[in-house]
Every structure is written in structure tokens, then in C-alpha cells.
Design a protein around this motif. Structure first.
Motif, PDB file in Angstrom:
ATOM      1  N   ASN A  76       0.647   2.419 -10.937  1.00 40.64           N
ATOM      2  CA  ASN A  76       1.518   1.526 -11.700  1.00 40.64           C
ATOM      3  C   ASN A  76       2.616   0.935 -10.820  1.00 40.64           C
ATOM      4  OD1 ASN A  76       2.637   0.458 -14.350  1.00 40.64           O
ATOM      5  ND2 ASN A  76       4.347   1.726 -13.669  1.00 40.64           N
ATOM      6  N   LEU A  77       3.191   1.783  -9.944  1.00 43.58           N
ATOM      7  CA  LEU A  77       4.250   1.310  -9.053  1.00 43.58           C
ATOM      8  C   LEU A  77       3.728   0.240  -8.103  1.00 43.58           C
ATOM      9  CD1 LEU A  77       7.092   1.498  -7.874  1.00 43.58           C
ATOM     10  CD2 LEU A  77       6.318   3.411  -6.476  1.00 43.58           C
ATOM     11  N   SER A  89       0.844  -1.196   0.000  1.00 42.29           N
ATOM     12  CA  SER A  89       0.000   0.000   0.000  1.00 42.29           C
ATOM     13  C   SER A  89       0.873   1.237   0.000  1.00 42.29           C
ATOM     14  CB  SER A  89      -0.935   0.010   1.222  1.00 42.29           C
ATOM     15  OG  SER A  89      -0.180   0.048   2.417  1.00 42.29           O
ATOM     16  N   GLY A  90       0.292   2.374  -0.354  1.00 39.83           N
ATOM     17  CA  GLY A  90       1.043   3.621  -0.380  1.00 39.83           C
ATOM     18  C   GLY A  90       0.093   4.792  -0.523  1.00 39.83           C
ATOM     19  N   TYR A  91       0.649   5.961  -0.689  1.00 46.67           N
ATOM     20  CA  TYR A  91      -0.184   7.138  -0.902  1.00 46.67           C
ATOM     21  C   TYR A  91       0.537   8.078  -1.851  1.00 46.67           C
ATOM     22  CZ  TYR A  91       2.874   9.754   2.262  1.00 46.67           C
ATOM     23  OH  TYR A  91       3.959  10.371   2.841  1.00 46.67           O
ATOM     24  N   GLY A 145       5.767   0.769   0.993  1.00 40.44           N
ATOM     25  CA  GLY A 145       5.803   1.374  -0.316  1.00 40.44           C
ATOM     26  C   GLY A 145       5.506   2.854  -0.260  1.00 40.44           C
ATOM     27  N   GLN A 146       5.938   3.548   0.779  1.00 39.48           N
ATOM     28  CA  GLN A 146       5.588   4.957   0.975  1.00 39.48           C
ATOM     29  C   GLN A 146       6.068   5.817  -0.196  1.00 39.48           C
ATOM     30  OE1 GLN A 146       6.843   6.321   4.742  1.00 39.48           O
ATOM     31  NE2 GLN A 146       6.181   8.410   4.431  1.00 39.48           N
ATOM     32  N   ILE A 147       5.190   6.661  -0.689  1.00 37.81           N
ATOM     33  CA  ILE A 147       5.502   7.533  -1.811  1.00 37.81           C
ATOM     34  C   ILE A 147       5.519   8.979  -1.328  1.00 37.81           C
ATOM     35  CG2 ILE A 147       4.883   8.141  -4.169  1.00 37.81           C
ATOM     36  CD1 ILE A 147       5.448   5.197  -3.727  1.00 37.81           C
ATOM     37  N   LYS A 183      -1.658  12.340 -13.581  1.00 38.75           N
ATOM     38  CA  LYS A 183      -0.480  11.619 -14.051  1.00 38.75           C
ATOM     39  C   LYS A 183       0.312  11.063 -12.872  1.00 38.75           C
ATOM     40  CE  LYS A 183       3.637  12.154 -16.950  1.00 38.75           C
ATOM     41  NZ  LYS A 183       4.430  13.093 -17.793  1.00 38.75           N
ATOM     42  N   ASP A 184       0.417  11.874 -11.807  1.00 45.35           N
ATOM     43  CA  ASP A 184       1.131  11.421 -10.604  1.00 45.35           C
ATOM     44  C   ASP A 184       0.435  10.215  -9.980  1.00 45.35           C
ATOM     45  OD1 ASP A 184       3.012  13.475 -10.797  1.00 45.35           O
ATOM     46  OD2 ASP A 184       1.720  14.870  -9.688  1.00 45.35           O
ATOM     47  N   LEU A 185      -0.894  10.297  -9.887  1.00 43.03           N
ATOM     48  CA  LEU A 185      -1.647   9.205  -9.268  1.00 43.03           C
ATOM     49  C   LEU A 185      -1.554   7.931 -10.101  1.00 43.03           C
ATOM     50  CD1 LEU A 185      -4.835  11.167  -8.143  1.00 43.03           C
ATOM     51  CD2 LEU A 185      -2.859  10.507  -6.766  1.00 43.03           C
ATOM     52  N   LYS A 186      -1.587   8.074 -11.437  1.00 41.98           N
ATOM     53  CA  LYS A 186      -1.456   6.902 -12.309  1.00 41.98           C
ATOM     54  C   LYS A 186      -0.089   6.249 -12.134  1.00 41.98           C
ATOM     55  CE  LYS A 186      -4.689   8.457 -15.907  1.00 41.98           C
ATOM     56  NZ  LYS A 186      -4.818   8.913 -17.312  1.00 41.98           N
TER      57      LYS A 186
END
Length: 366
Positions: free
Chosen positions: A117-118, A102-104, A317-319, A110-113
């Protein structure tokens, strides 16, 4: 993550923070220069997927790791790391937990897509790793284990699903429980962590040397300067009890001392738990669980558990995460440090122990 090396054994305990992958790699390389039969003892609730992947890769590539033992919990990224080796064993009272990464993210579409994908690529890697060890298809794993829920496995269940190769005897005693029924998932980890994480006290720097002198002078067995106060006191009482003393006055004095120590310890445990209830960290009905931790593992272990409850849990998976290094920390108190920058607070205990002690005393000395 805390890494403790004892000869050919590496204990990896705690949450996987950013940077722990490099830290683990450095420690493993040092031990590999000395040993060809390395044992990894793992107890973690997971954490950073990127650092966890690095730990997985170096363990998978090593030719000198003989076995990996899950000595408490292997959850989230910890479960994936456990699949990096053959000869994986779990203590009889241990648990494994598998769920998708999981992440945020924030920003434009485009950033969210890109984030989606990641995460999808991470999930694909999880499927491949689990498929390689269990023999199940990636489709089956995707539909049954990475469906968005937390999936807990006891040692018996993990063995049945080919997630481990065998079951070993417990390293510590933790009452049997069903982790899926516990409302606060951190409590699952804390039940083991209280018995494994080294004690952190406000006067540890000053008391370690004193403990060492007492231990050497009295020839105490089974303890060292890093042992908890409770363990040293118990060893001291045991040592006195073993001496051939027939004087009745001495025996009475020893009994009175033990009773006084028990009374003081029980009172301190009750006081710490009462503060935790008032602060909303635990529920009233959970008091017996923490009383058991305090009585069996010591006051310092109980304080560590409650301190960790204030720690911000890292997101796998922190973004775009992390603490703002420019924040003004001069006015921070103990709780603010624990909430905003727990790793920085750990470093402060070493770099500026006087300041750390001042903050600790302000929190706990009333």
C-alpha cells in the motif's frame, strides 16, 4: 548527500540518505536568508523516497529558487526532485532516469500488505508530480514510465518530453554513452561523480594546510587547498611556465619534472585500476574508461569511484532498513566499514581522523 554552498548556488551531489531531507532543508533556509536568486545544481542517483519527498516539497514551496540545473544525472528520486520547480535545465551530456519506487519488507501478511500500500501511494505521488510538469495523464505515465523498467532520457529526449525547460552547456566533459547499455547502473553515476565529488584522501587533514601555503606563496590561480594534488601540481607547472625564464638548463629541468610527474601519475593510475580488476570491481575491458578518469580528474577522484563501489546502495523507499547501531565496530576494517556503514565511516573521518587514517593505510599502503 554532499551539499556545497557557493554564494547563491547550492550543489546537491550524491546519494540521498536517510536524514538528508532535513539537512537539505536547513541549508536551503540559511541560503534563503541571504539570497533571492538561488540556483540548485543537482547530480544524484536517487535514494530515500521519504527524504527525497521532503527535498521536493521544500524546493516546490520556496519563493527564492530561481532555477534548477541537472549537471550530471537525475535518476530515480532525483528525477522527481527535478520536477519540483519551473526553469529546470540539463547539461547537454546529462541524463535523467525514471522508474517506480521500490522497497522491501518482512513479517506477516498484514505487514507485507502495508508495504504494498505504501509503495502504491508513493507511485501515485510520482505520477501526479510528473503529470503536473509534462502535461501527460497519470494513466499514460503509469503505463509508460512507471511500468517496472528503468527509462533513461538524454537532454534532448527530456526536453522533448517536457521534463526540462532547456539545455545548457556541459559543466564537465564526459564521453557520450547510452546508459541503458551499461550493465552496472552505478557506473553511470560514477562517470560524473568522479568529476564532482570532493576528494577524500588519507592525509587530507595534514596536506590541506601545506597546499594553502604553496598556493599563496606561488600565487597559483584556479586552485585552493581543497583542490586535488594533481590540480595543484598542474597549476604549479603552469605558473613556472609563465615566468620569463630563458635559461636552457631551467627549461630542461622543468621538462624533466613534468615527465617525471606524468610517469608517476600514470603508474599510480595503472596500479589502482589493476587492484580494482583483481578485486572484481570492474572488468578488464573497462580499464580505458577508468584510465581516462584517473588522467583527467586525478588519482584521488579515481580512488573515490572505487571506494563508492563498495558502498551499500540504499533502496528507494526503504522499509525497516538501516544499520544496526549495536554492531561491534571495533574489529571492522576498511572494507567492512564501506559495506556495513558507509555514512558512519564518513563521520569517522571527521570525529576520529587518526583511526580513519590507520584503516585507510592498512587498506592501501602495502
Amino acid at each position: 548527500m554532499i551539499l556545497a554552498v557557493d554564494d547563491n548556488v547550492i550543489r546537491a551531489i550524491g546519494i540521498i540518505w536517510e536524514g538528508d531531507g532535513v539537512y537539505f532543508t536547513r541549508v536551503l533556509n540559511e541560503v534563503e536568508r541571504l539570497h533571492n536568486n538561488i540556483v540548485i545544481k543537482l547530480h544524484t542517483f536517487g535514494g530515500s523516497v521519504f527524504d527525497g519527498n521532503l527535498i521536493y516539497n521544500v524546493c516546490n514551496a520556496s519563493t527564492k529558487i530561481e532555477r534548477l540545473e541537472i549537471i550530471g544525472i537525475a535518476a530515480s528520486m532525483g528525477a522527481i526532485i527535478s520536477q519540483s520547480r519551473k526553469n529546470v535545465y540539463m547539461v547537454r551530456n546529462g541524463f535523467m532516469m525514471i522508474h517506480p519506487p521500490s522497497g522491501y519488507a518482512n513479517g506477516t501478511a498484514k505487514d507485507l500488505k502495508a508495504t504494498v500500500n505504501l509503495l502504491e501511494q508513493m507511485e501515485k505521488n510520482f505520477c501526479n508530480d510528473l503529470s503536473a510538469t509534462t502535461g501527460k495523464t497519470t494513466k499514460w505515465i503509469q503505463e509508460n514510465w512507471l511500468d517496472g523498467s528503468d527509462h533513461w532520457f538524454s537532454a534532448e529526449q527530456a526536453l522533448k518530453e517536457n521534463l526540462i525547460d532547456g539545455i545548457i552547456e556541459n559543466e564537465t566533459e564526459v564521453d557520450r554513452f547510452d546508459p541503458s547499455e551499461i550493465e552496472n547502473e552505478n557506473e553511470v553515476y560514477a562517470r560524473y561523480a568522479a568529476l564532482y565529488i570532493p576528494n577524500i584522501t588519507n592525509n587530507k587533514i595534514e596536506t590541506d594546510e601545506m597546499k594553502k601555503e604553496v598556493i599563496e606563496a606561488m600565487n597559483l590561480q584556479g586552485v585552493n587547498e581543497n583542490s586535488s594534488d594533481t590540480a595543484v601540481i598542474q597549476a604549479l607547472v603552469t605558473r613556472y611556465s609563465a615566468l620569463e625564464k630563458k635559461d636552457e638548463d631551467y627549461k630542461k629541468e622543468l621538462a624533466d619534472l613534468q615527465a617525471k610527474l606524468d610517469e608517476q601519475s600514470n603508474g599510480a593510475v595503472a596500479s589502482i585500476i589493476d587492484e580494482a580488476v583483481k578485486a572484481g570491481k570492474i572488468k578488464k575491458e573497462d580499464e580505458p574508461t577508468y584510465e581516462a578518469i584517473g588522467k583527467t580528474s586525478g588519482i584521488e577522484a579515481l580512488q573515490t569511484v572505487f571506494a563508492n563501489m563498495n558502498t551499500r546502495k540504499p533502496i528507494a523507499g526503504q522499509i525497516n532498513g538501516g544499520t544496526d547501531a549495536n554492531l561491534d565496530r571495533a574489529s571492522w576494517d576498511f572494507d567492512k566499514w564501506q559495506t556495513e556503514d558507509p555514512r558512519g565511516f564518513e563521520a569517522l573521518a571527521k570525529s576520529d581522523p587518526e583511526k580513519f587514517k590507520t584503516l585507510f593505510n592498512a587498506k592501501y599502503t602495502k
